[in-house]
Design an enzyme around this catalytic site. Structure first.
Site, PDB file in Angstrom:
ATOM      1  N   HIS A 125       0.843  -1.190   0.000  1.00 59.31           N
ATOM      2  CA  HIS A 125       0.000   0.000   0.000  1.00 59.31           C
ATOM      3  C   HIS A 125       0.887   1.253   0.000  1.00 59.31           C
ATOM      4  O   HIS A 125       1.339   1.687   1.063  1.00 59.31           O
ATOM      5  CB  HIS A 125      -0.892   0.017   1.238  1.00 59.31           C
ATOM      6  CG  HIS A 125      -1.772  -1.185   1.371  1.00 59.31           C
ATOM      7  ND1 HIS A 125      -1.289  -2.431   1.721  1.00 59.31           N
ATOM      8  CD2 HIS A 125      -3.113  -1.327   1.195  1.00 59.31           C
ATOM      9  CE1 HIS A 125      -2.299  -3.288   1.760  1.00 59.31           C
ATOM     10  NE2 HIS A 125      -3.401  -2.650   1.450  1.00 59.31           N
ATOM     11  N   GLY A 133     -10.340   4.523   7.782  1.00 61.45           N
ATOM     12  CA  GLY A 133     -10.904   3.219   8.107  1.00 61.45           C
ATOM     13  C   GLY A 133     -11.030   2.990   9.595  1.00 61.45           C
ATOM     14  O   GLY A 133     -12.017   2.403  10.070  1.00 61.45           O
ATOM     15  N   HIS A 182      -4.184   3.069  -3.429  1.00 60.28           N
ATOM     16  CA  HIS A 182      -4.255   2.676  -2.017  1.00 60.28           C
ATOM     17  C   HIS A 182      -3.599   1.330  -1.765  1.00 60.28           C
ATOM     18  O   HIS A 182      -2.775   1.204  -0.856  1.00 60.28           O
ATOM     19  CB  HIS A 182      -5.717   2.634  -1.560  1.00 60.28           C
ATOM     20  CG  HIS A 182      -5.898   2.293  -0.112  1.00 60.28           C
ATOM     21  ND1 HIS A 182      -5.658   1.034   0.411  1.00 60.28           N
ATOM     22  CD2 HIS A 182      -6.301   3.045   0.938  1.00 60.28           C
ATOM     23  CE1 HIS A 182      -5.908   1.032   1.708  1.00 60.28           C
ATOM     24  NE2 HIS A 182      -6.298   2.236   2.057  1.00 60.28           N
ATOM     25  N   SER A 191     -21.367  -9.032  38.312  1.00 62.84           N
ATOM     26  CA  SER A 191     -21.875 -10.308  37.820  1.00 62.84           C
ATOM     27  C   SER A 191     -20.753 -11.242  37.392  1.00 62.84           C
ATOM     28  O   SER A 191     -20.802 -12.444  37.646  1.00 62.84           O
ATOM     29  CB  SER A 191     -22.846 -10.086  36.656  1.00 62.84           C
ATOM     30  OG  SER A 191     -23.651 -11.216  36.430  1.00 62.84           O
ATOM     31  N   GLU A 235     -16.785  -4.471  24.925  1.00 63.95           N
ATOM     32  CA  GLU A 235     -15.886  -5.605  25.136  1.00 63.95           C
ATOM     33  C   GLU A 235     -14.645  -5.570  24.245  1.00 63.95           C
ATOM     34  O   GLU A 235     -13.536  -5.835  24.706  1.00 63.95           O
ATOM     35  CB  GLU A 235     -16.640  -6.927  24.916  1.00 63.95           C
ATOM     36  CG  GLU A 235     -17.658  -7.254  25.983  1.00 63.95           C
ATOM     37  CD  GLU A 235     -19.012  -6.598  25.745  1.00 63.95           C
ATOM     38  OE1 GLU A 235     -19.915  -6.787  26.574  1.00 63.95           O
ATOM     39  OE2 GLU A 235     -19.172  -5.886  24.716  1.00 63.95           O
ATOM     40  N   HIS A 247     -27.453 -15.590  25.555  1.00 65.07           N
ATOM     41  CA  HIS A 247     -26.446 -15.433  26.600  1.00 65.07           C
ATOM     42  C   HIS A 247     -25.796 -16.750  27.011  1.00 65.07           C
ATOM     43  O   HIS A 247     -24.961 -16.773  27.911  1.00 65.07           O
ATOM     44  CB  HIS A 247     -27.068 -14.771  27.839  1.00 65.07           C
ATOM     45  CG  HIS A 247     -27.220 -13.290  27.717  1.00 65.07           C
ATOM     46  ND1 HIS A 247     -27.833 -12.697  26.638  1.00 65.07           N
ATOM     47  CD2 HIS A 247     -26.830 -12.269  28.527  1.00 65.07           C
ATOM     48  CE1 HIS A 247     -27.826 -11.384  26.792  1.00 65.07           C
ATOM     49  NE2 HIS A 247     -27.217 -11.097  27.931  1.00 65.07           N
TER      50      HIS A 247
END
Length: 677
Positions: free
Chosen positions: A29, A154, A263, A383, A412, A474
């Site tokens: 690139h 990006g 690119h 939890s 996460e 879950h």
């Protein structure tokens, strides 16, 4: 300070080197590297501080590249700084070279992070910036340094950018300076075809200091960096408007700038003319890897300045060490990875508890003994039970990093990438928690942990369908199979790239945490939501026998001549014991084997493996996930009771009965295996 005209020549040198590398490799690139050359030139010749004679000096500035495809730009500037040879540049993307297609962490050469998956690089920079504040809060501002990140269009589009923007702004990380190379070009489209958001306003809303500049104007770049370094309350985003393929030309001298085509392929493949481009940039097409005199002068001058800075820092550190010998020893221990003496035997553990609760007990002890353990949670601390740690410390807040807990919020993937950045920075041990089912969100970062051989501890609770009423969204079923694949994937050191541990009771959870802290690779702790009955012993104390977790697998219940070997991990081991007791009452003696980590077990001598799993004895496996979890241990001739379907919403005890996870089912299926039904 070099003149602007000299720095422009350095930037053009980087453009030529970048294009030449890709041209020679026939892959890569060039366009983005050519556009970003001006910023990277100013950063490395005037601002980025490190010791050129000790690249791993812990209090250096960090530079995290997010768009790994722009590796030619990074390799080029680092070669001018003396860390890569011309031969290295000429072997871009080739077997055995020091210049892989996407950069791989190599601190000795100035590469701070492995990058490629867009978004993760600047998230790792966030982690490094947090680690810097954590250490400065303990050892003083003399340790302070900046973390620079380089992102592209990006990375801004990747959803992870929201997590980074939110967290860095919320924590007021003024030590984080990010450059956004905004060139409106990506691999298959122009950016404005897919994204017309106001990026500056977005980051301002998150509490960032946002500066917009011409990314090719040396003065504006310099002024923006000076302003960013002076900022004390907010992270800074410098938006540099640049041109993809800056300086690229066709055979007739026509411009090949601002094109999608440049690119992701060599300039010649995009229709441009490599020789014309080199000439346009002031180079010799016959010698495209030549180093300009201006580049030699600028980087020689910078090396001299850096050595002077390093000497000043060394003097400050020497003085501090003399005044604070105890803190100095602690600091050295942090970066050496030295653990304190922990009396694991003294940890009081209640019997028959959920392993997530057992983990909380251990974390409560570690909070008072491991001063550089940073624990995080994705808004689930009460939890996933990482609150066992939080209750003994406090969460980070803007201007206060004296605690040891990172509240990541519901993010996460961002959290996992931040952990990687902390590990890359060094001096801390990062651990993060969430539900096991959400490891799906984290897998890209887990993969980079494994590739970079980072000591990150993943705490995944709610490990099976026994999540119960929360239902199939879950309830992890295929997740254990997915994450255990990392135990079979080797890193570049020839080791299993990850250790996955699913402890079978509270006592084994202690052993799992001990191993997790002592490891140098990423470790997963897969923990139960529901209570688990403690396993029986073969003569020693349960804690002593649980320490065999370090071998990956061991016998927990035995007979002189077992008719079958029963194999499981985690919650299911206790169920096997229940089934074995029923079989024994019927005169059928069996062996129960617990394998919390197949990877560690397979690394044991073959004689040990055969002693635990003797040949010629029928095998039965029980897993709450896909049967393939145990296929390598049970074999095709055995029987594996697992799930080949999603779970259902119901109390976990009901699900146990519906899915056959009880001693009676184990006994019945083993008898059928033995032809005694």
């Amino acid at each position: 300070m070099s003149t602007n005209s000299k720095l422009t020549r350095v930037a053009d040198n980087i453009r030529i080197l970048s294009a030449a590398m890709v041209e020679r490799a026939k892959s890569g690139h060039p366009g983005g590297a050519m556009g970003g050359a001006d910023f990277i030139t100013v950063l490395y010749t005037e601002f980025l501080r490190y010791d050129p004679d000790n690249m791993a000096a812990p209090f250096r500035d960090r530079f995290f590249l997010d768009p790994g495809h722009m590796s030619p730009m990074l390799y080029s500037v680092l070669s001018l700084a003396g860390h890569y040879s011309t031969e290295d540049l000429q072997s871009l993307r080739q077997w055995g070279s020091a210049t892989p297609g996407h950069p791989e962490a190599d601190v000795a050469r100035g590469v701070e992070n492995t990058s490629g998956p867009l978004g993760q690089g600047h998230a790792m920079a966030l982690g490094a910036a947090i680690a810097e504040r954590f250490l400065a809060a303990r050892f003083g501002e003399w340790t302070a340094h900046k973390t620079y990140a380089y992102i592209s269009d990006g990375a801004v589009e990747e959803e992870i950018s929201q997590g980074v923007g939110r967290i860095a702004g919320h924590l007021g990380l003024s030590n984080l300076i990010m450059y956004y190379d905004s060139n409106n070009i990506q691999l298959s489209t122009k950016v404005d075809e897919v994204d017309t958001e106001n990026v500056a306003m977005k980051y301002e809303a998150w509490g960032w200091n946002v500066l917009s500049i011409d990314g090719h104007n040396i003065n504006e770049i310099r002024e923006a960096l000076v302003a960013a370094i002076s900022e004390t309350e907010r992270p800074t985003l410098i938006i540099g408007r640049t041109v993809m393929g800056r300086g690229a030309r066709g055979a007739a001298g026509e411009s090949f700038e601002d094109k999608v085509s440049t690119h992701g392929q060599p300039l010649s493949a995009a229709g441009a003319d490599f020789a014309a481009t080199v000439r346009n940039l002031g180079g010799d097409p016959e010698h495209p890897f030549a180093v300009f005199d201006e580049s030699r002068e600028a980087f020689a001058q910078r090396s001299e300045a850096l050595r002077a800075w390093a000497a000043e820092q060394a003097a400050v550190e020497k003085s501090w060490r003399g005044e604070h010998p105890d803190l100095a020893r602690k600091l050295d221990g942090f970066f050496a990875g030295t653990l304190p003496e922990i009396d694991w035997k003294s940890i009081e553990m209640k019997a028959d508890m959920a392993t997530r609760a057992a983990s909380a007990t251990v974390l409560g002890v570690l909070a008072g003994q491991v001063d550089n353990l940073i624990v995080a949670s994705a808004d689930l601390s009460n939890s996933d039970k990482t609150d066992g740690y939080l209750k003994k410390t406090k969460a980070f807040a803007k201007g206060d990093f004296s605690g040891k807990f990172f509240q990541a919020g519901v993010s996460e993937l961002t959290m996992a990438c931040v952990m990687n950045g902390m590990a890359l920075h060094g001096g801390v041990i990062p651990a993060c928690g969430t539900f096991f089912v959400f490891s799906d969100y984290m897998k890209p970062a887990v993969r980079l942990s494994a590739l970079m051989r980072l000591h990150v501890i993943y705490i995944w609770s709610h490990d099976s369908f026994r999540v119960g009423e929360d239902g199939p969204t879950h309830q992890p079923v295929e997740h254990e199979a997915q994450i255990r694949l990392m135990e079979h994937l080797k890193n570049h050191h020839g080791e299993r790239s990850m250790v996955v541990l699913r402890p079978a009771d509270g006592e084994e959870t202690i052993a799992a945490w001990k191993l997790a802290l002592e490891e140098h690779r990423p470790v997963a702790l897969v923990l139960s939501r529901q209570n688990i009955k403690n396993l029986p012993t073969l003569g020693r104390s349960r804690r002593e026998e649980a320490a065999q977790l370090a071998k990956g697998g061991y016998v927990v219940m035995d007979a002189a001549k077992p008719a079958a070997v029963l194999v499981a991990t985690g919650s299911e081991v206790a169920t096997l014991v229940e089934g074995a007791e029923q079989l024994a009452a019927e005169g059928i003696a069996v062996r129960v084997v617990n394998v919390p980590s197949e990877g560690l077990f397979r690394d044991q001598p073959r004689s040990y493996q055969q002693a635990v799993l003797p040949a010629g004895v029928p095998r039965y496996g029980l897993t709450s996930g896909l049967p393939v979890n145990l296929l390598g241990l049970v074999g095709e001739q055995g029987v594996i009771h697992g799930l080949d379907h999603f779970g259902y919403s119901a109390p976990y005890k009901v699900l146990d009965e519906q899915f056959g996870y009880n001693g009676a089912t184990v006994a019945a299926e083993v008898k059928e295996l033995l032809g005694k039904k």
